[in-house]
Each structure stands twice: as structure tokens, then as C-alpha cells.
Design a protein around this motif. Structure first.
Motif, short mmCIF file in Angstrom:
data_model
loop_
_atom_site.label_atom_id
_atom_site.label_comp_id
_atom_site.label_asym_id
_atom_site.label_seq_id
_atom_site.Cartn_x
_atom_site.Cartn_y
_atom_site.Cartn_z
N LEU A 28 1.37 15.93 9.60
CA LEU A 28 2.75 16.14 10.05
C LEU A 28 2.85 16.02 11.58
O LEU A 28 3.84 15.50 12.10
N LYS A 29 1.82 16.49 12.27
CA LYS A 29 1.79 16.33 13.73
C LYS A 29 1.77 14.85 14.12
O LYS A 29 2.48 14.40 15.02
N LYS A 30 0.93 14.09 13.41
CA LYS A 30 0.86 12.66 13.69
C LYS A 30 2.17 11.97 13.35
O LYS A 30 2.61 11.05 14.05
N THR A 31 2.81 12.43 12.26
CA THR A 31 4.10 11.86 11.88
C THR A 31 5.13 12.10 12.97
O THR A 31 5.91 11.20 13.32
N GLY A 32 5.13 13.32 13.50
CA GLY A 32 6.06 13.65 14.58
C GLY A 32 5.83 12.79 15.81
O GLY A 32 6.78 12.31 16.44
N GLU A 33 4.56 12.58 16.17
CA GLU A 33 4.25 11.74 17.32
C GLU A 33 4.70 10.30 17.10
O GLU A 33 5.24 9.65 18.00
N ASN A 34 4.50 9.81 15.87
CA ASN A 34 4.91 8.44 15.56
C ASN A 34 6.43 8.30 15.58
O ASN A 34 6.97 7.27 16.01
N MET A 35 7.12 9.34 15.11
CA MET A 35 8.58 9.30 15.11
C MET A 35 9.14 9.24 16.53
O MET A 35 10.15 8.57 16.79
N LYS A 36 8.49 9.94 17.45
CA LYS A 36 8.97 9.96 18.84
C LYS A 36 8.88 8.59 19.49
O LYS A 36 9.61 8.29 20.44
N ASN A 37 7.94 7.76 19.00
CA ASN A 37 7.72 6.45 19.61
C ASN A 37 8.61 5.36 19.00
O ASN A 37 8.55 4.21 19.43
N ASN A 59 0.82 -1.21 0.00
CA ASN A 59 0.00 0.00 0.00
C ASN A 59 0.86 1.27 0.00
O ASN A 59 0.53 2.25 -0.67
N LEU A 60 1.96 1.24 0.75
CA LEU A 60 2.86 2.39 0.79
C LEU A 60 3.50 2.63 -0.58
O LEU A 60 3.59 3.78 -1.04
N LYS A 108 0.38 3.55 13.28
CA LYS A 108 1.57 4.31 13.66
C LYS A 108 2.61 4.36 12.55
O LYS A 108 3.79 4.65 12.81
N SER A 109 2.19 4.10 11.33
CA SER A 109 3.13 4.12 10.20
C SER A 109 3.51 5.56 9.86
O SER A 109 2.67 6.35 9.42
N THR A 110 4.77 5.90 10.08
CA THR A 110 5.24 7.25 9.76
C THR A 110 5.23 7.49 8.25
O THR A 110 4.97 8.61 7.80
N ASP A 111 5.50 6.45 7.47
CA ASP A 111 5.50 6.60 6.02
C ASP A 111 4.11 6.93 5.51
O ASP A 111 3.95 7.72 4.56
N ALA A 112 3.08 6.34 6.13
CA ALA A 112 1.71 6.58 5.69
C ALA A 112 1.26 8.00 6.03
O ALA A 112 0.69 8.70 5.18
N THR A 113 1.52 8.44 7.26
CA THR A 113 1.11 9.79 7.65
C THR A 113 1.91 10.85 6.90
O THR A 113 1.37 11.89 6.50
N PHE A 121 -2.61 5.38 0.99
CA PHE A 121 -1.99 5.67 2.29
C PHE A 121 -2.98 5.43 3.44
O PHE A 121 -2.58 4.98 4.52
N ASN A 122 -4.25 5.72 3.22
CA ASN A 122 -5.25 5.44 4.25
C ASN A 122 -5.41 3.93 4.47
O ASN A 122 -5.63 3.48 5.60
N ASP A 123 -5.30 3.16 3.38
CA ASP A 123 -5.34 1.70 3.51
C ASP A 123 -4.14 1.21 4.34
O ASP A 123 -4.26 0.27 5.12
N ALA A 124 -2.99 1.86 4.14
CA ALA A 124 -1.81 1.50 4.93
C ALA A 124 -2.03 1.81 6.41
O ALA A 124 -1.62 1.04 7.29
N LEU A 125 -2.69 2.93 6.69
CA LEU A 125 -2.96 3.30 8.08
C LEU A 125 -3.93 2.33 8.75
O LEU A 125 -3.90 2.14 9.97
N LYS A 126 -4.81 1.71 7.96
CA LYS A 126 -5.72 0.72 8.53
C LYS A 126 -4.94 -0.50 9.02
O LYS A 126 -5.35 -1.17 9.97
N ILE A 127 -3.81 -0.77 8.38
CA ILE A 127 -2.98 -1.89 8.78
C ILE A 127 -2.09 -1.51 9.96
O ILE A 127 -1.94 -2.27 10.91
N ASP A 128 -1.50 -0.33 9.90
CA ASP A 128 -0.61 0.14 10.97
C ASP A 128 -0.88 1.62 11.22
O ASP A 128 -0.47 2.48 10.44
#
Length: 319
Positions: free
Chosen positions: A260-269, A206-207, A235-240, A226-233
Motif C-alpha cells: 500500500l505504501k508503494k501504491t501511494g508513492e506510485n499514485m503521487k507520480n 498479467n493484471l 510503477k504499476s499501481t494496479d500491480a502493487t 502481479f509480480n510478473d506485471a511488476l517486472k514489466i512496469d
């Protein structure tokens, strides 16, 4: 007077009980058959739009096959019921034999059509202007699913011959119980065997699809992928991050900033070991992240939204 009216227009209560005894198991078994197809669509729908489209199209072809089998066994079943009713078991054997022949011929024709003309048959349901996502992918998944379903055509046809013959003798509960057991087995496999999350390869597929559409400027299709990828994961930084690029391309900086905010949160984890394991990919991802921020700020400036520019800069600094 009332008794005479009841006898004339309603009839005997025992007759209705007998009919219901035969009809209710048939209703339940048909409902079970539909429920199995419903389960197929639910499971596949969690993976992606193209997969769902491919499976739905093949199920339409399977429906036509099922109707042909039903016609083959039902026609002979009329004679089978009459033979059983008058105790002519030799005649019933002939009708059963005819059902096997008819189902064999229908299955053979179906296997030839599905084996040699699978692409053409599935393509009849696909259109570039439709809502199935990527047409080529939907066709690919449909062909794969059809190949799997073809394995079960002959067993299904034979089971219908036996089931229909059993029903002619008034034993409708046996096929119903067999159908219920099959559904319970399928549910057990879905719950306890099938993974709750799609595999990593499906996520990456999907990515890759989203990136392909993004590079081609097909933002609506990229958004779906990309939304289909988010359904799988989730916390996928690549998808957000991919969605942020999509929204920048569509000149929707507010949505891009949210991604971008969600991407930043995912990167921190993300663990340090994961970053060290693939440092080159993470450096590339961070550069894309920074570039996406710059693009978002530029769009806000073009739209004269000063406060959002400041918000974007603050978010970038915090990250």
C-alpha cells in the motif's frame, strides 16, 4: 626409450593438431546452438512464468526433432566421409541425396505431429500440481510458440544436410563462422530491435490474470501474476494494489502495508492529465485503495497489533 614410449602411447603431435582443428569448430558450433536456446529462455522469462513454461516445453520437443535430424545425417555421413576419402565423389553425391530425403521425411513427420497433435504433446509436460503457473495459459503460449518454430523446421533440416556434408570434407570452419554470424544477428535484434520492456498488452494480461486468481481466492497464483506485471512496469499501481489485496487475503498485513505504501508513492507520480483522461477508473482505484487500508487495519486488530494499526492509519492519512 622415452621416444619409443611416447610414440607407442601418445602418438604423433601432428595427428592431435589435425583432430583439434576439426573438433574445436564442432564444439563451438554446438555451443552456439545451445546458446541460442538459452537466449530464447532469457528473453521469454522476462515476460512471465506461463510464457517461460510454454517456450521451455516446446524447446524440449525441438530437441527431440534435432536429435532425429542429427541421426539421419550422421548415419549417411559415415559413408560420405569414406567416399570423399577415396575420391569417389559420385558416392558422396548419393549420400548427400539420402540426407536430403531423410531430413525431408523426418521434417514431414514432425510437421504432421506438431500440427495435429500440438495440444496433446505439450500437455504431456503440464500438470495442475506443477510450478508452471496457469496450465491453460502455458498451453496457449506453448502452442503459439510451436507454430512459430514449425516455420523453421525445414530450413534447419536442409542446413544440417549441407553442414554435415561440408564437415565430411574437413571444412569445419565454414559452418562455425556461419553459426557465429547468426548469433551476432540475433543479438543485434535483441539489443537494438526488441523493446526492452514488454508491451502494454502483456502488462494488462498479467493484471487481468492476477485479478482473476484474486477473485477465485487463489492467492499464490495471483501473487505470481502481479509480480510478473511488476517486472514489466515497476510503477504499476494496479500491480502493487493487487499484491496488497493478495497479502490481506493471506492474512499477511505487514506485506500488505508495504504494498500500500508503494501504491501511494506510485499514485503521487501519476500526472493530472492521466487522471482526467480516465477519471472513472481512477475513482475506482482510489476506492479499492481505501478499502485495502481498511482490510489491513482490520487484520492487524484481529492479530492484536495495536502499533501497526496506528501506523496504517497514519500512512492512510498521509496518502
Amino acid at each position: 626409450m622415452l621416444a619409443r614410449w611416447k610414440e607407442k602411447y601418445i602418438g604423433d603431435k601432428k595427428f592431435y593438431m589435425r583432430v583439434l582443428t576439426l573438433a574445436i569448430p564442432l564444439i563451438i558450433q554446438n555451443a552456439i546452438t545451445s546458446f541460442v536456446s538459452f537466449l530464447d529462455n532469457i528473453m521469454v522469462g522476462q515476460i512471465g512464468t506461463e510464457q517461460m513454461s510454454g517456450v521451455a516445453i516446446v524447446n524440449q520437443l525441438m530437441f527431440v526433432f534435432n536429435i532425429c535430424i542429427f541421426g539421419g545425417v550422421s548415419g549417411a555421413g559415415i559413408f560420405g566421409t569414406q567416399y570423399f576419402g577415396k575420391g569417389d565423389y559420385e558416392g558422396q553425391k548419393y549420400t548427400f541425396r539420402f540426407k536430403l530425403y531423410a531430413c525431408g521425411v523426418i521434417t514431414g513427420i514432425a510437421l504432421l505431429l506438431f500440427g495435429f497433435f500440438d495440444t496433446q504433446l505439450i500437455s504431456l509436460y503440464l500438470s495442475e500440481n506443477g510450478s508452471v503457473g496457469d496450465v491453460k495459459l502455458a498451453l496457449k503460449f506453448g502452442e503459439e510458440y510451436l507454430a512459430i518454430m514449425m516455420v523453421g523446421l525445414l530450413p534447419f533440416a536442409l542446413s544440417q544436410s549441407y553442414t554435415n556434408t561440408i564437415r565430411e570434407t574437413g571444412q569445419t570452419f565454414v559452418p562455425m563462422i556461419a553459426g557465429i554470424v547468426c548469433v551476432l544477428v540475433i543479438l543485434a535484434v535483441v539489443i537494438f530491435v526488441t523493446p526492452k520492456k514488454a508491451t502494454a498488452s502483456q502488462l494488462q494480461e498479467n493484471l487481468n490474470l492476477g485479478s482473476k486468481y484474486l477473485d477465485a481466492g487463489e492467492y499464490d497464483k495471483a501473487e505470481v501474476a502481479f509480480n510478473d506485471a511488476l517486472k514489466i512496469d515497476k510503477k504499476s499501481t494496479d500491480a502493487t494494489l493487487g499484491l496488497a489485496k493478495v497479502y490481506n487475503g493471506k492474512k499477511q498485513p505487514e506485506k500488505a502495508l508495504d504494498m500500500l505504501k508503494k501504491t501511494g508513492e506510485n499514485m503521487k507520480n501519476v500526472s493530472t492529465s492521466s487522471v482526467k483522461k480516465d477519471s472513472a477508473a481512477w475513482n475506482s482505484r482510489v476506492n479499492d485503495y481505501q478499502n485495502a487500508f481498511e482490510n489491513t487495519k482490520s487484520i492487524f486488530k484481529e492479530q492484536g497489533k495495536t502499533s501497526q494499526v496506528e501506523e496504517t492509519e497514519k500512512e492512510e492519512q498521509d496518502t
